[in-house]
Design an enzyme around this catalytic site. Structure first.
Site, short mmCIF file in Angstrom:
data_model
loop_
_atom_site.label_atom_id
_atom_site.label_comp_id
_atom_site.label_asym_id
_atom_site.label_seq_id
_atom_site.Cartn_x
_atom_site.Cartn_y
_atom_site.Cartn_z
N HIS A 76 0.81 -1.23 0.00
CA HIS A 76 0.00 0.00 0.00
C HIS A 76 0.84 1.28 0.00
O HIS A 76 0.33 2.34 -0.32
CB HIS A 76 -0.83 0.08 1.29
CG HIS A 76 -1.86 -0.95 1.44
ND1 HIS A 76 -1.89 -1.84 2.49
CD2 HIS A 76 -2.93 -1.23 0.69
CE1 HIS A 76 -2.94 -2.63 2.36
NE2 HIS A 76 -3.57 -2.28 1.28
N GLU A 128 -3.58 3.01 1.62
CA GLU A 128 -2.96 3.48 0.36
C GLU A 128 -3.25 4.96 0.14
O GLU A 128 -2.37 5.73 -0.26
CB GLU A 128 -3.49 2.65 -0.82
CG GLU A 128 -2.87 3.10 -2.14
CD GLU A 128 -3.52 2.46 -3.36
OE1 GLU A 128 -3.80 1.26 -3.35
OE2 GLU A 128 -3.75 3.20 -4.33
N ASN A 225 -10.32 -4.06 -1.80
CA ASN A 225 -10.51 -4.57 -3.16
C ASN A 225 -11.49 -5.74 -3.17
O ASN A 225 -12.24 -5.94 -4.12
CB ASN A 225 -9.17 -4.87 -3.84
CG ASN A 225 -8.53 -6.15 -3.39
OD1 ASN A 225 -8.83 -7.20 -3.91
ND2 ASN A 225 -7.65 -6.09 -2.39
N SER A 267 -5.42 -10.32 -1.66
CA SER A 267 -4.68 -10.85 -0.51
C SER A 267 -5.05 -12.30 -0.19
O SER A 267 -4.70 -12.80 0.88
CB SER A 267 -4.99 -10.01 0.73
OG SER A 267 -4.64 -8.69 0.53
#
Ligand code: SF4
Length: 282
Positions: A76, A128, A225, A267
């Site tokens: 990030h 991020e 995400n 992830s």
């Protein structure tokens, strides 16, 4: 029952690179190892790393308390001041910031350095986004919703530079940019910095969700995400389920015949995707 697993499901290039860096440090016998925030949004991987001695630093205050060791920056990225703090403490740094995120840091530094106002399309508070903010030299605004976009007023006389969180929903990005463009009369640079891995993953997920009877989205509860993938799939397939681990999978909710689609956030380890896929076939 048929199962379709998205080809783009699981670790993206940036996450894989960051996780590999942590294992490399462990193998090289580096001690103590800290990651600035969990290296990925996956509790099982983070737990395994903790068992191998990798500790997590939650914030700058904790970082300021360290006197030795190696700090790994996750994919990030972080604000510029965090690098300075690590250096000031005399700590070793391993920078696993994804190159796509680094590119955004360079863009906002360059444009804000020329006096432009920065807009980040993304989720305020996401690590991020916080990192990107930390590379801006002037005014910066985060816009995450249509309401934010409508309320946005920028300083007249300043050129606008719009960038985007790498994992943002690209349809939503277009919509928010459209609203900002309608409200703004000054010149602007619109830079779609959504990474290609995200775009491909979202398009594939949308395509699969549109043709299956049920859709399973796998990922950590804090993974932005994965949440976006879930939103996209839900719009195409009413029976979409968000699971974090195999334990969350309620096989009774799936149809006994037909087709189940599976996708996963950046992830999510491959072994978990395989286990879920096998379970659906039982
Ligand atoms: Fe890098 Fe894209 Fe993965 Fe983010 S989603 S870590 S930008 S490859």
């Amino acid at each position: 029952m048929k199962v379709i697993v998205a080809k783009t499901a699981g670790f993206c290039f940036g996450v894989k690179r960051a996780v590999d860096q942590v294992y490399r440090q462990i193998e090289e016998g580096v001690k103590p190892i800290y990651t600035y925030g969990p290296i990925i949004h996956n509790e099982e991987v983070v737990r395994e790393l903790a068992d191998r001695g990798v500790r997590i630093i939650g914030d700058e205050e904790q970082l300021a308390g360290l006197t030795e060791g190696t700090v790994i920056i996750r994919s990030h990225g972080v604000a510029e001041r965090v690098y300075r703090l690590i250096e000031e403490r005399g700590l070793h740094i391993v920078d696993a910031t994804c190159p796509f995120v680094k590119k955004i840091h360079r863009i906002v530094r360059e444009h804000s350095g020329r006096g432009e106002e920065i807009v980040i399309i993304g989720n305020d508070g996401h690590p991020e986004v916080e990192g990107i903010k930390g590379w801006c030299l002037g005014r910066v605004t985060v816009i995450g919703s249509e309401e934010d976009a409508r309320q946005f007023r920028h300083e007249t006389g300043h050129r606008l530079c719009i960038v985007c969180q790498t994992t943002f929903n690209y349809k939503k990005f277009d919509k928010l940019v459209e609203i900002i463009s309608e409200m703004s009369y000054d010149e602007m640079d619109i830079l779609n910095t959504i990474c290609s891995a995200t775009e491909e993953r979202q398009s594939e997920a949308r395509g699969i969700a549109a043709k299956v009877d049920s859709m399973i989205v796998i990922g950590g509860s804090h993974s932005s995400n994965t949440r976006k993938l879930f939103e996209i799939c839900q719009m195409e397939c009413e029976h979409t389920y968000y699971i974090q681990t195999l334990k969350d999978l309620d096989i009774r909710l799936l149809p006994s015949r037909g087709c189940v689609g599976i996708t996963a956030g950046a992830s999510t380890p491959n072994n978990l995707i395989e286990e879920v896929s096998k379970q659906c076939l039982i």
